[in-house]
Design a protein around this motif. Structure first.
Motif, PDB file in Angstrom:
ATOM      1  N   ILE A   5       1.010  -1.252   0.017  1.00  0.00           N
ATOM      2  CA  ILE A   5       0.081  -0.068   0.093  1.00  0.00           C
ATOM      3  C   ILE A   5       0.795   1.448  -0.024  1.00  0.00           C
ATOM      4  CG2 ILE A   5      -1.592   1.295   1.371  1.00  0.00           C
ATOM      5  CD1 ILE A   5      -2.995  -1.439   2.182  1.00  0.00           C
ATOM      6  N   ASN A  32     -11.489   3.095  -1.369  1.00  0.00           N
ATOM      7  CA  ASN A  32     -10.976   3.120   0.080  1.00  0.00           C
ATOM      8  C   ASN A  32     -12.105   3.270   1.068  1.00  0.00           C
ATOM      9  OD1 ASN A  32      -7.518   4.486   0.052  1.00  0.00           O
ATOM     10  ND2 ASN A  32      -8.601   2.856  -1.487  1.00  0.00           N
ATOM     11  N   LYS A  48      -6.269   6.502   2.592  1.00  0.00           N
ATOM     12  CA  LYS A  48      -5.384   5.655   2.628  1.00  0.00           C
ATOM     13  C   LYS A  48      -4.763   5.664   4.072  1.00  0.00           C
ATOM     14  CE  LYS A  48      -1.011   6.388   2.326  1.00  0.00           C
ATOM     15  NZ  LYS A  48      -0.035   6.298   3.335  1.00  0.00           N
ATOM     16  N   ILE A  67      -6.912   3.138   5.979  1.00  0.00           N
ATOM     17  CA  ILE A  67      -7.069   1.993   5.642  1.00  0.00           C
ATOM     18  C   ILE A  67      -5.763   1.346   6.232  1.00  0.00           C
ATOM     19  CG2 ILE A  67      -6.082   0.422   3.742  1.00  0.00           C
ATOM     20  CD1 ILE A  67      -9.315   1.260   3.481  1.00  0.00           C
ATOM     21  N   THR A 104      -6.991  -1.346  -2.579  1.00  0.00           N
ATOM     22  CA  THR A 104      -6.227  -0.281  -2.314  1.00  0.00           C
ATOM     23  C   THR A 104      -5.005  -0.467  -3.190  1.00  0.00           C
ATOM     24  OG1 THR A 104      -5.205  -1.757  -0.714  1.00  0.00           O
ATOM     25  CG2 THR A 104      -7.021  -0.262  -0.122  1.00  0.00           C
ATOM     26  N   TYR A 139      -4.179   1.453  -6.908  1.00  0.00           N
ATOM     27  CA  TYR A 139      -3.472   2.656  -6.910  1.00  0.00           C
ATOM     28  C   TYR A 139      -2.222   2.164  -8.158  1.00  0.00           C
ATOM     29  CZ  TYR A 139      -4.471   3.394  -2.107  1.00  0.00           C
ATOM     30  OH  TYR A 139      -5.171   3.834  -0.683  1.00  0.00           O
TER      31      TYR A 139
END
Length: 167
Positions: free
Chosen positions: A14, A60, A115, A118, A149, A153
């Motif tokens: 991530i 998200n 983010k 998360i 995620t 991304y």
């Protein structure tokens, strides 16, 4: 990047994919933020860089909502309330619409915040909770988080980089 199989790998994936995406989002000229220059998540249509960021924010936040519902003992609503897995294009359009009036700076800040939430969520789970059992269908919790995620991304970064090469 390999599919994460542990809590530590998930956190690294991530952070690494988000940092790379963020660096490329920094290169988007503000005058193009609301110009439909990218292939949309809906076949045959175009989206803006801002729509792409809105899409990431939406997913998200969806992950966070799944976990909040489970924590409250409520039934799952996956992928989202009123949406079936074969209707993800309409979900993408919902995310675009929800953020249609947000500035580029606001979208970027919201994505960073989502983010970070998360990451905090993941830090609250053990490796066993994330990867030791099925969480939804045959997917572990960690895999479901990664699918929404780090994987998007990386996909978003590819779309942005491809478009930036045309400038």
């Amino acid at each position: 990047m390999a599919v994460p199989g542990t809590k530590d790998e998930l956190l690294v994936a991530i952070e690494k994919s988000f940092a790379a995406l963020n660096k490329d989002l920094d290169r988007v000229p503000i005058e193009f933020a609301r110009t439909p220059v990218l292939e949309s998540h809906v076949k045959g249509s175009r989206m803006t860089p801002a729509d792409l960021v809105a899409y990431l924010i939406g997913w998200n936040q969806q992950v966070l909502a799944w976990h909040a519902r489970r924590a409250e003992g409520l039934p799952d609503e996956l992928p989202a309330p009123g949406i079936k897995w074969n209707e993800l294009g309409s979900l993408a359009q919902r995310y675009y619409s929800e953020h249609a009036s947000d500035s580029w700076e606001s979208l970027r800040a919201q994505l960073c915040n989502a983010k970070e939430q998360i990451v905090s969520l993941i830090q609250g789970y053990s490796n066993e909770e994330l990867y030791g059992q099925s969480w939804y269908s045959n997917y572990s919790m960690g895999r479901m988080i990664s699918l929404n995620t780090s994987s998007p991304y990386a996909n978003a970064r590819g779309r942005i980089r491809e478009w930036l090469r045309t400038l």
